[in-house]
Design an enzyme around this catalytic site. Structure first.
Site, short mmCIF file in Angstrom:
data_model
loop_
_atom_site.label_atom_id
_atom_site.label_comp_id
_atom_site.label_asym_id
_atom_site.label_seq_id
_atom_site.Cartn_x
_atom_site.Cartn_y
_atom_site.Cartn_z
N ARG A 87 4.06 -11.60 42.28
CA ARG A 87 4.38 -10.25 41.80
C ARG A 87 3.12 -9.39 41.93
O ARG A 87 2.05 -9.83 41.54
CB ARG A 87 4.86 -10.25 40.33
N GLN A 194 15.11 -5.92 29.49
CA GLN A 194 14.14 -6.67 28.66
C GLN A 194 14.15 -6.19 27.21
O GLN A 194 13.90 -6.96 26.30
CB GLN A 194 12.71 -6.51 29.23
N ASP A 235 0.93 -2.97 32.60
CA ASP A 235 0.77 -3.99 33.65
C ASP A 235 -0.54 -3.82 34.40
O ASP A 235 -1.09 -4.78 34.92
CB ASP A 235 1.95 -3.94 34.61
O1 MRU Z 1 9.03 -6.83 34.78
P1 MRU Z 1 8.40 -7.33 33.51
O2 MRU Z 1 9.40 -7.77 32.49
O3 MRU Z 1 7.35 -8.39 33.79
O4 MRU Z 1 7.65 -6.06 32.92
C1 MRU Z 1 6.92 -6.20 31.73
C2 MRU Z 1 6.29 -4.94 31.25
O5 MRU Z 1 6.38 -3.90 31.87
C3 MRU Z 1 5.45 -5.05 30.01
O6 MRU Z 1 5.49 -3.85 29.27
C4 MRU Z 1 3.99 -5.32 30.41
O7 MRU Z 1 3.91 -6.39 31.30
C5 MRU Z 1 3.13 -5.60 29.23
S1 MRU Z 1 3.51 -7.15 28.49
C6 MRU Z 1 2.45 -7.41 27.19
#
Ligand code: MRU
Length: 344
Positions: A87, A194, A235
């Site tokens: 990713r 999520q 991220d």
């Molecule tokens: O696609 P995901 O579920 O990995 O995205 C997660 C997010 O955007 C979270 O807000 C981010 O990774 C921070 S997690 C502490």
């Protein structure tokens, strides 16, 4: 405390988040490729947890490393490359890979068993440090909130996105422990929900007063004066403070500005990427169009429709009221503060 990942008898066990909230299922694997797949398919997700999974995966793979130094180096590189291509957006993945690589390089010439043991230990360390970091983020964030705070969040930046406690949800958890939380508004977070599936499940386990809304309801809730603060995870944070997070975060920041609601990012310093000057340089993952075409595996549109499915967006630093880190809360302008906190 919810466990998202652990090692047991030479295997790595992960909580399969795609099955939540209906099923709490741990899957133990001995092939690192299963962890690469788990990251790609969102069985494990959230920036810090993706990094920790790669760290455990590297340790796991090295249990099968070839004996000669040269072959071992080559094998190590292959493993790290395959995690690095899982990713692209969360920089914590690359941060963890770098940390494991630096350790591996420092162990050149050591006995095989010693190298393996140290790599496993490092993965455990990264996981334990992550929990401690999140607790500090929680502590630093609490004073920003009024008593009875009504907080809005998106996606899942909680225990499920980390080794435990969470970043944005860590702040909310700490505030709840101090009896400061009146309401947590949770955006469902299309396309893969999520917020609805994970954040709601996680916070309800701790007895927080949650209320689920679809993403498009956030504006109206703010217009009604029902939100005191927004807290989101990250991220990747660029050197100027521009922040990539789950798609929809930028829209919330724009709405927050219009409604004069403070908008905070909560993230560990491992999410800060000083190599990238501004948000424009952050690579944004585009995911399978079926995530948008479907809901729970069922098509909700014409199956062959063209789709745009960016998993993240970038919130400009000018819309961020403060960034909550383990080293304290920083306010704009961010560049110097981020440099100072990262010690560079
Ligand atoms: O696609 P995901 O579920 O990995 O995205 C997660 C997010 O955007 C979270 O807000 C981010 O990774 C921070 S997690 C502490």
């Amino acid at each position: 405390m919810i466990r998202t990942i652990y090692s047991e008898n030479g295997a790595v066990c992960i909580l399969n988040q795609n099955l939540l909230p209906a099923q709490v299922t741990y899957e133990c694997v001995t092939d690192f490729r299963d962890l690469v797949r788990a990251i790609k398919e969102l069985q494990v997700r959230g920036a810090p947890l993706i990094g920790v999974t790669a760290a455990y995966g590297i340790a796991l793979a090295m249990d099968q490393a070839p004996l000669s130094d040269e072959e071992m180096d080559h094998y190590f590189e292959e493993i790290t490359n395959s995690f690095a291509s899982s990713r692209p957006t969360a920089v914590n993945l690359f941060w963890a890979i770098d940390r494991m690589t630096r350790l591996f390089e420092s162990l050149r010439g050591r006995a095989h068993q010693d190298i393996q043991q140290r790599l496993w230990q490092e993965a455990e360390n990264i996981c334990a440090e992550d929990i401690a970091t999140n607790q500090l983020i929680g502590e630093h964030g609490v004073p920003l909130l009024p008593v009875g705070a009504r907080i809005l969040t998106i996606c899942n930046a909680g225990a499920l996105a980390t080794c435990g406690y969470g970043t944005a949800l860590g702040v909310i958890r700490s505030a709840h422990l101090g009896n400061r939380v009146g309401q947590v508004w949770v955006c469902e977070t299309r396309p893969v929900l999520q917020g609805a599936r994970l954040t709601i499940w996680e916070l309800m386990q701790d007895g927080l007063p949650v209320r689920l809304i679809t993403d498009s309801m956030a504006a109206s809730v703010m217009q009604q004066g029902q939100v005191d603060a927004i807290i989101a995870g990250a991220d990747r944070i660029a050197a100027n403070g521009d922040t990539a997070n789950k798609i929809g975060t930028y829209a919330l920041a724009v709405l927050a500005r219009y409604h004069q609601v403070p908008f905070y990012i909560a993230a560990p310093l491992s999410t800060v990427d000083l190599m990238i000057d501004s948000g424009q340089g952050i690579p944004i993952e585009e995911r399978n169009p079926d995530e948008v075409r479907q809901l729970g595996g069922i098509y909700v549109t014409v199956p062959e429709v063209a789709v745009y499915n960016p998993a993240f967006d970038v919130t400009p630093n000018s819309l961020i009221t403060g960034i909550i880190t383990e080293a304290g809360v920083i306010f704009p302008p961010y560049r110097e503060e981020l440099l100072r906190l990262k010690g560079e």
